[in-house]
Design a protein around this motif. Structure first.
Motif, PDB file in Angstrom:
ATOM      1  N   SER A  46       0.813  -1.219   0.000  1.00 42.53           N
ATOM      2  CA  SER A  46       0.000   0.000   0.000  1.00 42.53           C
ATOM      3  C   SER A  46       0.851   1.275   0.000  1.00 42.53           C
ATOM      4  CB  SER A  46      -0.946   0.011   1.207  1.00 42.53           C
ATOM      5  OG  SER A  46      -0.198   0.118   2.412  1.00 42.53           O
ATOM      6  N   HIS A  47       2.161   1.133   0.027  1.00 49.45           N
ATOM      7  CA  HIS A  47       3.055   2.301   0.039  1.00 49.45           C
ATOM      8  C   HIS A  47       2.935   3.078  -1.272  1.00 49.45           C
ATOM      9  CE1 HIS A  47       6.524   4.710   1.087  1.00 49.45           C
ATOM     10  NE2 HIS A  47       7.006   4.478  -0.123  1.00 49.45           N
ATOM     11  N   SER A  48       2.758   4.377  -1.153  1.00 47.14           N
ATOM     12  CA  SER A  48       2.651   5.195  -2.361  1.00 47.14           C
ATOM     13  C   SER A  48       3.744   6.254  -2.455  1.00 47.14           C
ATOM     14  CB  SER A  48       1.283   5.874  -2.423  1.00 47.14           C
ATOM     15  OG  SER A  48       1.108   6.718  -1.301  1.00 47.14           O
ATOM     16  N   GLY A  49       4.510   6.442  -1.391  1.00 47.92           N
ATOM     17  CA  GLY A  49       5.568   7.448  -1.423  1.00 47.92           C
ATOM     18  C   GLY A  49       5.009   8.798  -1.810  1.00 47.92           C
ATOM     19  N   ASN A  50       5.670   9.448  -2.725  1.00 51.40           N
ATOM     20  CA  ASN A  50       5.214  10.757  -3.199  1.00 51.40           C
ATOM     21  C   ASN A  50       4.605  10.669  -4.599  1.00 51.40           C
ATOM     22  OD1 ASN A  50       7.677  10.155  -4.429  1.00 51.40           O
ATOM     23  ND2 ASN A  50       8.379  12.270  -4.468  1.00 51.40           N
ATOM     24  N   ARG A  60       0.977  -0.325 -10.848  1.00 51.94           N
ATOM     25  CA  ARG A  60       0.294  -1.491 -10.281  1.00 51.94           C
ATOM     26  C   ARG A  60      -0.453  -2.283 -11.352  1.00 51.94           C
ATOM     27  NH1 ARG A  60      -2.047   1.354  -4.745  1.00 51.94           N
ATOM     28  NH2 ARG A  60      -0.062   1.297  -3.614  1.00 51.94           N
ATOM     29  N   LEU A  61      -1.120  -1.588 -12.253  1.00 52.62           N
ATOM     30  CA  LEU A  61      -1.863  -2.289 -13.310  1.00 52.62           C
ATOM     31  C   LEU A  61      -0.937  -3.055 -14.240  1.00 52.62           C
ATOM     32  CD1 LEU A  61      -4.636   0.321 -14.095  1.00 52.62           C
ATOM     33  CD2 LEU A  61      -5.014  -2.071 -13.434  1.00 52.62           C
ATOM     34  N   ARG A  62       0.122  -2.413 -14.699  1.00 53.76           N
ATOM     35  CA  ARG A  62       1.030  -3.106 -15.622  1.00 53.76           C
ATOM     36  C   ARG A  62       1.694  -4.299 -14.929  1.00 53.76           C
ATOM     37  NH1 ARG A  62      -0.610  -3.177 -20.048  1.00 53.76           N
ATOM     38  NH2 ARG A  62       1.360  -4.145 -20.621  1.00 53.76           N
ATOM     39  N   ALA A  63       2.023  -4.159 -13.656  1.00 54.90           N
ATOM     40  CA  ALA A  63       2.667  -5.261 -12.935  1.00 54.90           C
ATOM     41  C   ALA A  63       1.697  -6.422 -12.719  1.00 54.90           C
ATOM     42  CB  ALA A  63       3.224  -4.771 -11.605  1.00 54.90           C
ATOM     43  N   ILE A  64       0.477  -6.125 -12.345  1.00 56.41           N
ATOM     44  CA  ILE A  64      -0.474  -7.199 -12.060  1.00 56.41           C
ATOM     45  C   ILE A  64      -0.888  -7.916 -13.344  1.00 56.41           C
ATOM     46  CG2 ILE A  64      -2.681  -5.941 -12.123  1.00 56.41           C
ATOM     47  CD1 ILE A  64      -1.686  -8.371  -9.378  1.00 56.41           C
ATOM     48  N   ILE A  65      -0.984  -7.178 -14.438  1.00 53.46           N
ATOM     49  CA  ILE A  65      -1.344  -7.789 -15.725  1.00 53.46           C
ATOM     50  C   ILE A  65      -0.310  -8.837 -16.124  1.00 53.46           C
ATOM     51  CG2 ILE A  65      -1.442  -7.307 -18.213  1.00 53.46           C
ATOM     52  CD1 ILE A  65      -2.936  -4.669 -17.420  1.00 53.46           C
ATOM     53  N   GLY A 142       9.055   0.628  -7.348  1.00 51.43           N
ATOM     54  CA  GLY A 142       9.632  -0.692  -7.084  1.00 51.43           C
ATOM     55  C   GLY A 142       8.765  -1.526  -6.149  1.00 51.43           C
ATOM     56  N   PHE A 143       8.256  -0.890  -5.095  1.00 56.56           N
ATOM     57  CA  PHE A 143       7.354  -1.601  -4.181  1.00 56.56           C
ATOM     58  C   PHE A 143       6.091  -2.039  -4.911  1.00 56.56           C
ATOM     59  CE2 PHE A 143       8.525  -0.133   0.405  1.00 56.56           C
ATOM     60  CZ  PHE A 143       9.827  -0.566   0.229  1.00 56.56           C
ATOM     61  N   ALA A 144       5.546  -1.171  -5.755  1.00 48.93           N
ATOM     62  CA  ALA A 144       4.316  -1.507  -6.492  1.00 48.93           C
ATOM     63  C   ALA A 144       4.560  -2.678  -7.438  1.00 48.93           C
ATOM     64  CB  ALA A 144       3.811  -0.289  -7.262  1.00 48.93           C
ATOM     65  N   ILE A 145       5.674  -2.648  -8.151  1.00 46.78           N
ATOM     66  CA  ILE A 145       5.978  -3.744  -9.077  1.00 46.78           C
ATOM     67  C   ILE A 145       6.157  -5.050  -8.309  1.00 46.78           C
ATOM     68  CG2 ILE A 145       7.711  -4.677 -10.672  1.00 46.78           C
ATOM     69  CD1 ILE A 145       8.183  -1.744 -11.608  1.00 46.78           C
ATOM     70  N   GLY A 146       6.982  -5.019  -7.284  1.00 48.32           N
ATOM     71  CA  GLY A 146       7.266  -6.241  -6.531  1.00 48.32           C
ATOM     72  C   GLY A 146       6.047  -6.797  -5.822  1.00 48.32           C
ATOM     73  N   SER A 147       5.302  -5.925  -5.177  1.00 46.75           N
ATOM     74  CA  SER A 147       4.174  -6.413  -4.380  1.00 46.75           C
ATOM     75  C   SER A 147       3.024  -6.905  -5.237  1.00 46.75           C
ATOM     76  CB  SER A 147       3.700  -5.337  -3.406  1.00 46.75           C
ATOM     77  OG  SER A 147       3.189  -4.212  -4.087  1.00 46.75           O
ATOM     78  N   CYS A 148       2.789  -6.294  -6.369  1.00 44.30           N
ATOM     79  CA  CYS A 148       1.692  -6.741  -7.229  1.00 44.30           C
ATOM     80  C   CYS A 148       1.923  -8.148  -7.764  1.00 44.30           C
ATOM     81  CB  CYS A 148       1.472  -5.769  -8.387  1.00 44.30           C
ATOM     82  SG  CYS A 148       0.495  -4.334  -7.907  1.00 44.30           S
ATOM     83  N   ARG A 149       3.140  -8.565  -7.814  1.00 47.86           N
ATOM     84  CA  ARG A 149       3.441  -9.897  -8.339  1.00 47.86           C
ATOM     85  C   ARG A 149       3.245 -10.988  -7.293  1.00 47.86           C
ATOM     86  NH1 ARG A 149       8.313 -10.117 -12.253  1.00 47.86           N
ATOM     87  NH2 ARG A 149       6.862 -11.498 -13.289  1.00 47.86           N
ATOM     88  N   VAL A 150       3.248 -10.614  -6.017  1.00 43.50           N
ATOM     89  CA  VAL A 150       3.124 -11.600  -4.949  1.00 43.50           C
ATOM     90  C   VAL A 150       1.726 -12.217  -4.915  1.00 43.50           C
ATOM     91  CG1 VAL A 150       3.084 -11.876  -2.424  1.00 43.50           C
ATOM     92  CG2 VAL A 150       4.953 -10.629  -3.539  1.00 43.50           C
ATOM     93  N   TYR A 151       0.704 -11.400  -5.082  1.00 38.56           N
ATOM     94  CA  TYR A 151      -0.670 -11.898  -4.936  1.00 38.56           C
ATOM     95  C   TYR A 151      -0.999 -13.015  -5.940  1.00 38.56           C
ATOM     96  CZ  TYR A 151      -1.098  -7.889  -1.874  1.00 38.56           C
ATOM     97  OH  TYR A 151      -0.903  -6.992  -0.870  1.00 38.56           O
ATOM     98  N   PRO A 152      -0.758 -12.811  -7.227  1.00 35.80           N
ATOM     99  CA  PRO A 152      -1.036 -13.919  -8.160  1.00 35.80           C
ATOM    100  C   PRO A 152      -0.186 -15.159  -7.865  1.00 35.80           C
ATOM    101  CG  PRO A 152      -0.822 -11.867  -9.369  1.00 35.80           C
ATOM    102  CD  PRO A 152      -0.388 -11.588  -7.957  1.00 35.80           C
TER     103      PRO A 152
END
Length: 178
Positions: A46-50, A60-65, A142-152
């Motif tokens: 859920s980290h969004s930084g700035n 997040r969308l591109r990573a989860i896709i 980086g957090f968004a890319i990495g974390s979105c891949r964990v759920y699937p």
């Protein structure tokens, strides 16, 4: 009692986003310690930084896709719409239609896809990302890319990754472009 409270939280997520939380409930039932670690991971995801909502959800969308075939992508679509992203922009991100995206969103879409492909061309775009949002923005991406891949990965491991589907953006069915 704590399992009951966590389950209520999961049911709230299910109702809010129309998302199947059974895999999370299974973790909660089987191993409270594992579930607590999973919840700690939620803080990272859920980290969004700035980063503004547009670039954050584009990442997040591109990573989860890349790793999902529908339900997790739909969840991120719903969250992006809840964050007030324009539905046309969400569809353009999903379709990777760079011409229809604002420059900063197209930059993030390109960068995310290159990072996921381990393409060295990401280096040039990384500098542009850092110039625009600094190291904090790069970390959030980086957090968004990495974390979105964990759920699937977790869902497929537990046997819940079998339901492939298109996603709905407002009332339009969209097939993601990987």
């Amino acid at each position: 009692m704590i399992r009951y409270l966590f389950n209520r939280m999961l049911l709230s997520l299910k109702q809010r986003y129309h998302y199947d939380v059974q895999y999370q409930q299974d973790i909660l039932t089987a191993d409270l310690g594992a579930f607590l670690k999973f919840m700690g991971f939620q803080a990272m995801s859920s980290h969004s930084g700035n980063l503004p909502a547009g670039p954050l959800y584009a990442t997040r969308l591109r990573a989860i896709i890349r790793d999902d075939c529908g339900p997790c992508t739909q969840l991120v679509v719903n969250m992006a719409l809840e964050a007030r992203l324009d539905p046309d922009m969400v569809r353009a991100i999903i379709h990777r239609d760079l011409e229809r995206l604002p420059e900063e969103i197209a930059l993030v879409v390109n960068f995310t896809d290159l990072v996921l492909a381990h393409d060295p061309e990401a280096d040039d775009l990384r500098e542009k990302i850092q110039a625009r949002w600094g190291q904090r923005g790069l970390i959030a991406i980086g957090f968004a890319i990495g974390s979105c891949r964990v759920y699937p990965a977790l869902k497929y491991t537990l046997g819940y990754g079998k339901a492939c589907s298109s996603v709905i953006v407002t009332t339009t069915s969209v097939v993601p472009i990987n």
